[in-house]
Write a protein that holds these residues in place. Structure first.
Motif, mmCIF file in Angstrom:
data_model
loop_
_atom_site.group_PDB
_atom_site.id
_atom_site.type_symbol
_atom_site.label_atom_id
_atom_site.label_comp_id
_atom_site.label_asym_id
_atom_site.label_seq_id
_atom_site.Cartn_x
_atom_site.Cartn_y
_atom_site.Cartn_z
ATOM 1 N N ALA A 12 80.495 108.735 9.113
ATOM 2 C CA ALA A 12 81.761 108.446 9.797
ATOM 3 C C ALA A 12 81.739 108.873 11.260
ATOM 4 C CB ALA A 12 82.919 109.124 9.069
ATOM 5 N N VAL A 13 80.993 109.940 11.565
ATOM 6 C CA VAL A 13 80.836 110.359 12.968
ATOM 7 C C VAL A 13 80.257 109.212 13.784
ATOM 8 C CG1 VAL A 13 79.592 111.908 14.534
ATOM 9 C CG2 VAL A 13 80.595 112.810 12.435
ATOM 10 N N LEU A 14 79.229 108.555 13.223
ATOM 11 C CA LEU A 14 78.584 107.437 13.920
ATOM 12 C C LEU A 14 79.448 106.180 13.905
ATOM 13 C CD1 LEU A 14 74.910 107.795 12.619
ATOM 14 C CD2 LEU A 14 75.672 108.068 14.977
ATOM 15 N N THR A 15 79.985 105.834 12.731
ATOM 16 C CA THR A 15 80.706 104.568 12.626
ATOM 17 C C THR A 15 81.983 104.569 13.464
ATOM 18 O OG1 THR A 15 81.720 105.357 10.563
ATOM 19 C CG2 THR A 15 79.793 103.936 10.358
ATOM 20 N N ALA A 16 82.649 105.720 13.574
ATOM 21 C CA ALA A 16 83.860 105.782 14.404
ATOM 22 C C ALA A 16 83.530 105.521 15.867
ATOM 23 C CB ALA A 16 84.531 107.147 14.250
ATOM 24 N N GLN A 17 82.397 106.065 16.310
ATOM 25 C CA GLN A 17 82.012 105.846 17.712
ATOM 26 C C GLN A 17 81.572 104.404 17.953
ATOM 27 O OE1 GLN A 17 79.354 108.860 19.259
ATOM 28 N NE2 GLN A 17 80.588 110.535 18.440
ATOM 29 N N TYR A 18 80.854 103.828 16.992
ATOM 30 C CA TYR A 18 80.472 102.416 17.139
ATOM 31 C C TYR A 18 81.685 101.490 17.000
ATOM 32 C CZ TYR A 18 75.500 103.496 17.276
ATOM 33 O OH TYR A 18 74.273 103.971 17.657
ATOM 34 N N TRP A 19 82.689 101.950 16.275
ATOM 35 C CA TRP A 19 83.943 101.195 16.195
ATOM 36 C C TRP A 19 84.613 101.164 17.569
ATOM 37 C CZ3 TRP A 19 86.604 97.592 14.227
ATOM 38 C CH2 TRP A 19 88.001 97.560 14.253
ATOM 39 N N GLY A 20 84.536 102.261 18.304
ATOM 40 C CA GLY A 20 85.063 102.290 19.674
ATOM 41 C C GLY A 20 84.348 101.284 20.568
ATOM 42 N N LYS A 21 83.064 101.042 20.269
ATOM 43 C CA LYS A 21 82.274 100.054 21.033
ATOM 44 C C LYS A 21 82.393 98.648 20.448
ATOM 45 C CE LYS A 21 78.620 103.331 22.445
ATOM 46 N NZ LYS A 21 79.088 104.595 21.829
ATOM 47 N N LYS A 22 83.055 98.532 19.282
ATOM 48 C CA LYS A 22 83.195 97.268 18.534
ATOM 49 C C LYS A 22 81.844 96.676 18.145
ATOM 50 C CE LYS A 22 87.703 96.948 18.356
ATOM 51 N NZ LYS A 22 87.982 98.369 18.574
ATOM 52 N N ASP A 23 80.889 97.571 17.801
ATOM 53 C CA ASP A 23 79.550 97.156 17.377
ATOM 54 C C ASP A 23 79.514 97.120 15.843
ATOM 55 O OD1 ASP A 23 76.878 96.790 16.820
ATOM 56 O OD2 ASP A 23 76.155 98.289 18.242
ATOM 57 N N MET A 24 79.948 96.001 15.269
ATOM 58 C CA MET A 24 80.108 95.888 13.826
ATOM 59 C C MET A 24 78.758 95.878 13.090
ATOM 60 S SD MET A 24 83.286 95.936 14.020
ATOM 61 C CE MET A 24 83.779 95.781 12.322
ATOM 62 N N GLY A 241 86.689 110.138 17.339
ATOM 63 C CA GLY A 241 85.405 109.432 17.413
ATOM 64 C C GLY A 241 85.535 108.090 18.105
ATOM 65 N N LYS A 242 86.592 107.365 17.807
ATOM 66 C CA LYS A 242 86.822 106.066 18.453
ATOM 67 C C LYS A 242 87.026 106.237 19.959
ATOM 68 C CE LYS A 242 89.961 102.124 18.642
ATOM 69 N NZ LYS A 242 91.336 101.673 18.362
ATOM 70 N N ALA A 243 87.831 107.247 20.342
ATOM 71 C CA ALA A 243 88.078 107.485 21.775
ATOM 72 C C ALA A 243 86.786 107.835 22.501
ATOM 73 C CB ALA A 243 89.109 108.609 21.944
ATOM 74 N N ILE A 244 85.923 108.613 21.858
ATOM 75 C CA ILE A 244 84.635 108.966 22.460
ATOM 76 C C ILE A 244 83.759 107.725 22.579
ATOM 77 C CG2 ILE A 244 82.480 110.240 22.055
ATOM 78 C CD1 ILE A 244 84.244 112.492 20.886
ATOM 79 N N GLY A 245 83.789 106.869 21.539
ATOM 80 C CA GLY A 245 83.026 105.622 21.603
ATOM 81 C C GLY A 245 83.466 104.726 22.735
ATOM 82 N N GLU A 246 84.747 104.838 23.119
ATOM 83 C CA GLU A 246 85.280 104.066 24.254
ATOM 84 C C GLU A 246 85.104 104.805 25.584
ATOM 85 O OE1 GLU A 246 88.959 101.897 21.791
ATOM 86 O OE2 GLU A 246 89.291 103.793 22.849
ATOM 87 N N ASP A 247 84.432 105.968 25.543
ATOM 88 C CA ASP A 247 84.261 106.836 26.732
ATOM 89 C C ASP A 247 85.592 107.316 27.297
ATOM 90 O OD1 ASP A 247 81.480 106.720 26.661
ATOM 91 O OD2 ASP A 247 81.434 104.847 27.807
#
Length: 339
Positions: A12-24, A241-247
């Motif tokens: 989930a740590v990884l998937t939340a960050q990739y969700w911020g990048k929308k990398d499905m 995690g999502k916010a971090i994925g979006e920087d």
């Protein structure tokens, strides 16, 4: 459960960050890696319990009647391990991409199924045979089957992910290394914590049936009182995690502050639940006078325990892990639990 929780938290740590990048596509790959590990772990535990059920039970209690009943339960309930491997990974990844309703629906339906079947089979209601602890195990197994069916139907009809069976065997060296870097410390963290809890259960098991019975009731009460806190921690991990994925680190900081405040409120509410439930539980449960004495003290301890756990869980499981720090929680939990 601890292995699965550790693996899915790391994923989930990884998937939340990739969700911020929308990398499905990368999220699907991470899910495949998590499934691979969780299925292997579940098969190992299934085989261990099927081959050595009495030996497993004897770790926790020296009392032969308890061991005999536990063996009946384990032989049936161990088949749920594989089912949990599927549902826990899938639903946790869905949470990390902000699809939380499916987990709520799945676990709510399975809870109702479990309670109804338990009532019918344990006590022999509606003309069914009185099966006791075997009925409890059957109820749990059927509830887990229902969970998997709901997840499969959702994955086929509603899911935003296009996960295929071939993703179980996907090869991505860098992603696999990232998964190991995040998931292994979290899994070790959960294992060391869980092993500590198991050792406590072993100690209590050797104090006799009265202590075991009181502890069982107290732990169920604690779990009910902390369920909101664990939800807050999981939500914190997803949104940070999502916010971090979006920087967007400023937004992540704001989320962290808000969730800490929420955790304290949830902890105090949980403590109140325990204190209100205490006299009711003592009156309703059929316990020996000795067990009632143990339980009375345990419930008071649980009341302040849930406040501290609410804060700690939000910080370690939610904020630290979402920010990529999976090692501090490992050190913290090992030192405090085993100390």
């Amino acid at each position: 459960s601890l292995f699965l929780f550790g693996l899915t938290s790391g994923a989930a740590v990884l998937t939340a960050q990739y969700w911020g990048k929308k990398d499905m596509r990368t999220i699907e790959k991470v899910m495949g890696i998590a499934f691979r590990f969780s299925i292997i772990v579940s098969v190992i535990f299934l085989l261990a319990v099927q081959i050595f059920p009495a030996q497993v039970m004897s770790i926790f209690t020296p009392e032969q009647p308890v061991i005999d009943e536990g063996v009946k339960y384990l032989r049936i309930v161990s088949f749920t391990y594989l089912l949990c491997a599927v549902t826990q990974v899938y639903l946790n990844v869905m949470r990390s991409v902000e699809r939380v309703v499916i987990a709520t629906v799945t676990y709510s339906v399975s809870l109702i199924v479990n309670i109804v079947i338990n009532g019918i089979l344990i006590f022999g209601l509606l003309g069914f045979p009185r099966l006791g602890i075997v009925g409890a195990a059957i109820g749990t197994l059927i509830a887990r089957i229902v969970e998997v069916l709901i997840v499969v139907v959702y994955a086929k009809t509603k899911s935003i992910l296009n996960f295929k069976l071939r993703d179980l065997f996907v090869r991505d060296k860098l992603l696999f290394q990232d998964f190991i870097r995040y998931a292994i410390p979290v899994t070790l963290n959960e294992l060391m914590w869980g092993t500590g809890c198991s050792v406590i259960a072993v100690v209590i098991g050797h104090m006799g049936q009265a202590a075991v019975a009181a502890n069982s009731v107290a732990q169920v009460t604690r779990q009910l009182a902390t369920v909101v806190s664990f939800g807050i921690a999981a939500a914190a991990a997803v949104l940070i995690g999502k916010a971090i994925g979006e920087d967007n680190y400023e937004e992540a900081q704001k989320y962290g502050t808000r969730f800490v405040k929420l955790s304290i409120v949830a902890g105090l509410a949980g403590a109140l639940v325990v204190l209100v439930a205490r006299p009711i539980v003592l009156q309703v449960m059929t316990l020996t006078p000795t067990a009632q004495g143990y339980l009375s003290t345990m419930m008071f301890i649980m009341a302040y325990f849930v406040v501290a756990q609410a804060y700690n869980t939000t910080m370690v499981v939610g904020i630290f892990r979402a920010g990529g720090d999976t090692r501090f929680g490992l050190v913290l939990d090992v030192v405090t639990m085993w100390g």
